[in-house]
Design an enzyme around this catalytic site. Structure first.
Site, PDB file in Angstrom:
ATOM      1  N   ASP A 174       4.623 117.542  34.486  1.00 46.49           N
ATOM      2  CA  ASP A 174       4.314 116.499  35.468  1.00 46.49           C
ATOM      3  C   ASP A 174       5.380 116.417  36.561  1.00 46.49           C
ATOM      4  O   ASP A 174       6.551 116.696  36.318  1.00 46.49           O
ATOM      5  CB  ASP A 174       4.190 115.145  34.749  1.00 46.49           C
ATOM      6  CG  ASP A 174       3.484 114.110  35.613  1.00 46.49           C
ATOM      7  OD1 ASP A 174       2.658 114.497  36.464  1.00 46.49           O
ATOM      8  OD2 ASP A 174       3.762 112.912  35.436  1.00 46.49           O
TER       9      ASP A 174
ATOM     10  N   HIS B 214       2.209 122.079  43.419  1.00 46.68           N
ATOM     11  CA  HIS B 214       1.519 122.781  42.332  1.00 46.68           C
ATOM     12  C   HIS B 214       1.888 124.261  42.356  1.00 46.68           C
ATOM     13  O   HIS B 214       2.082 124.877  41.317  1.00 46.68           O
ATOM     14  CB  HIS B 214       0.004 122.596  42.446  1.00 46.68           C
ATOM     15  CG  HIS B 214      -0.426 121.169  42.263  1.00 46.68           C
ATOM     16  ND1 HIS B 214      -0.013 120.411  41.199  1.00 46.68           N
ATOM     17  CD2 HIS B 214      -1.213 120.353  43.018  1.00 46.68           C
ATOM     18  CE1 HIS B 214      -0.529 119.192  41.297  1.00 46.68           C
ATOM     19  NE2 HIS B 214      -1.262 119.126  42.395  1.00 46.68           N
TER      20      HIS B 214
ATOM     21  N   LEU C 275       3.389 135.175  20.879  1.00 50.50           N
ATOM     22  CA  LEU C 275       3.332 133.775  21.329  1.00 50.50           C
ATOM     23  C   LEU C 275       1.875 133.376  21.514  1.00 50.50           C
ATOM     24  O   LEU C 275       1.110 134.072  22.179  1.00 50.50           O
ATOM     25  CB  LEU C 275       4.093 133.614  22.654  1.00 50.50           C
ATOM     26  CG  LEU C 275       3.980 132.231  23.331  1.00 50.50           C
ATOM     27  CD1 LEU C 275       4.644 131.148  22.485  1.00 50.50           C
ATOM     28  CD2 LEU C 275       4.604 132.252  24.725  1.00 50.50           C
TER      29      LEU C 275
HETATM   30  C1  IPE Z   1      -1.017 114.454  33.046  1.00 47.40           C
HETATM   31  O1  IPE Z   1      -0.397 114.083  34.235  1.00 47.40           O
HETATM   32  C2  IPE Z   1      -1.857 115.663  33.237  1.00 47.40           C
HETATM   33  C3  IPE Z   1      -1.165 116.908  33.573  1.00 47.40           C
HETATM   34  C4  IPE Z   1       0.128 117.073  33.727  1.00 47.40           C
HETATM   35  C5  IPE Z   1      -2.009 118.037  33.715  1.00 47.40           C
HETATM   36  P1  IPE Z   1      -1.016 112.984  35.210  1.00 47.40           P
HETATM   37  O2  IPE Z   1      -0.143 112.974  36.405  1.00 47.40           O
HETATM   38  O3  IPE Z   1      -2.458 113.256  35.428  1.00 47.40           O
HETATM   39  O4  IPE Z   1      -0.868 111.658  34.352  1.00 47.40           O
HETATM   40  P2  IPE Z   1      -0.755 110.137  34.807  1.00 47.40           P
HETATM   41  O5  IPE Z   1      -1.876 109.887  35.778  1.00 47.40           O
HETATM   42  O6  IPE Z   1       0.579 109.987  35.465  1.00 47.40           O
HETATM   43  O7  IPE Z   1      -0.849 109.351  33.558  1.00 47.40           O
HETATM   44  C1  IPE Z   2       1.156 117.522  37.330  1.00 47.77           C
HETATM   45  O1  IPE Z   2       1.767 117.063  38.494  1.00 47.77           O
HETATM   46  C2  IPE Z   2       0.101 118.560  37.615  1.00 47.77           C
HETATM   47  C3  IPE Z   2      -1.281 118.086  37.482  1.00 47.77           C
HETATM   48  C4  IPE Z   2      -1.629 116.899  37.086  1.00 47.77           C
HETATM   49  C5  IPE Z   2      -2.322 119.015  37.817  1.00 47.77           C
HETATM   50  P1  IPE Z   2       1.187 115.853  39.340  1.00 47.77           P
HETATM   51  O2  IPE Z   2       0.271 116.409  40.377  1.00 47.77           O
HETATM   52  O3  IPE Z   2       0.604 114.820  38.460  1.00 47.77           O
HETATM   53  O4  IPE Z   2       2.512 115.323  40.038  1.00 47.77           O
HETATM   54  P2  IPE Z   2       2.899 113.802  40.270  1.00 47.77           P
HETATM   55  O5  IPE Z   2       2.929 113.153  38.928  1.00 47.77           O
HETATM   56  O6  IPE Z   2       1.857 113.217  41.169  1.00 47.77           O
HETATM   57  O7  IPE Z   2       4.242 113.887  40.901  1.00 47.77           O
HETATM   58 MG    MG Z   3       1.451 113.231  37.523  1.00 44.52          MG
END
Ligand code: IPE
Ligand code: IPE
Ligand code: MG
Length: 251
Positions: free
Chosen positions: A21, A38, A132
């Site tokens: 995240d 991303h 793995l």
């Molecule tokens: C969880 O992160 C999903 C992934 C990292 C793929 P999110 O960014 O979607 O989660 P919330 O919305 O902060 O809970």
């Molecule tokens: C996690 O990073 C990746 C996905 C959920 C696909 P985020 O896109 O949720 O990044 P933040 O949390 O908004 O910084």
């Molecule tokens: Mg996120």
């Protein structure tokens, strides 16, 4: 689930699960579109795979895209889909060469045909690898996973192959994702938020949790290593007492 003295004694995670995240915030801090974050996150994916290969961690489950992430702006979802397809086209041969078995968990029927085909190819090409076990959770939700297991059980009951009284923890556990792997020993979430966000709800019942403020694209081996180091010093009790765990470990 019962305590596994082997794990408790060795204290090296067999199975690591990561919520990757912070990509969006990484980009926003640079005043760049979220999609750039991303793309930067893809480098850390490779790094975490290397990390597991080097440390002999046998299974890695990465949360790449949640069931709920479909609700993000169309532009961001589109960019993520392009990145998935590119990664599937570019990385699979190298993963195969390195002995990585790739599998996908989640509702893959929601993906475009081109992505589903590549997923199937990646799984077929790497199916005999054992170094793995890499599981990519994509269009995955823990609640959806448990609901699908319940649905599968209901089908078997309706067909007369299973009695309701036979539905126990093992029966559900055998029908959720990753049923053939030990549950994650260690969970990492980057990006500073301390929540599970509908990741492996069933499978995380006794997983040790570790959080870091580091945003996913900034992750390096030094940050990752902090989690197993912390884990090595923890006592997993699985509902028992410390004295019982000590006795089991020395038995
Ligand atoms: C969880 O992160 C999903 C992934 C990292 C793929 P999110 O960014 O979607 O989660 P919330 O919305 O902060 O809970
Ligand atoms: C996690 O990073 C990746 C996905 C959920 C696909 P985020 O896109 O949720 O990044 P933040 O949390 O908004 O910084
Ligand atoms: Mg996120």
């Amino acid at each position: 689930m019962t305590a596994d003295p082997a794990t408790a004694a060795a204290q090296v995670p067999r199975h690591l699960a990561i919520i990757m995240d912070g990509n969006g915030r990484w980009a926003q801090r640079r005043r760049r579109p979220r999609a750039i974050g991303h793309r930067a996150g893809a480098r850390a994916v490779n790094l975490s795979i290397d990390f597991c290969l080097q440390r002999g961690i046998g299974a890695l489950t990465l949360f790449a895209f949640s069931s709920e992430n479909w609700g993000r702006p169309e532009e961001e979802v589109g960019a993520l889909m392009k990145l998935f397809l590119n990664a599937l086209e570019r990385e699979v041969d190298e993963l195969d060469r390195r002995g990585v078995r790739v599998r996908f968990i989640g509702e893959r029927e929601l993906f475009a045909e081109a992505i589903r085909e590549r997923m199937a190819l990646a799984e077929a090409q790497t199916s005999a690898n054992t170094r793995l076990q890499l599981n990519i959770a994509a269009s995955y939700g823990g609640r959806q996973d448990i609901a699908a297991a319940a649905r599968a059980l209901a089908v078997e009951v309706a067909a007369g192959r299973l009695r309701p009284e036979d539905i126990d923890e093992a029966a559900v556990g055998a029908r959720v994702a990753l049923a053939d792997l030990p549950p994650p020993d260690l969970f990492i979430r980057t990006g500073g938020d301390q929540r599970v966000s509908n990741f492996l709800l069933w499978q995380l019942a006794y997983t040790e949790l570790w959080f870091t403020e580091t945003l996913w694209p900034d992750v390096d081996a030094g940050v990752l290593q902090q989690a197993p180091d912390d884990y090595a010093g923890r006592e997993r009790r699985f509902g028992l007492t410390s004295a019982q765990i000590g006795a089991e470990a020395s038995a």
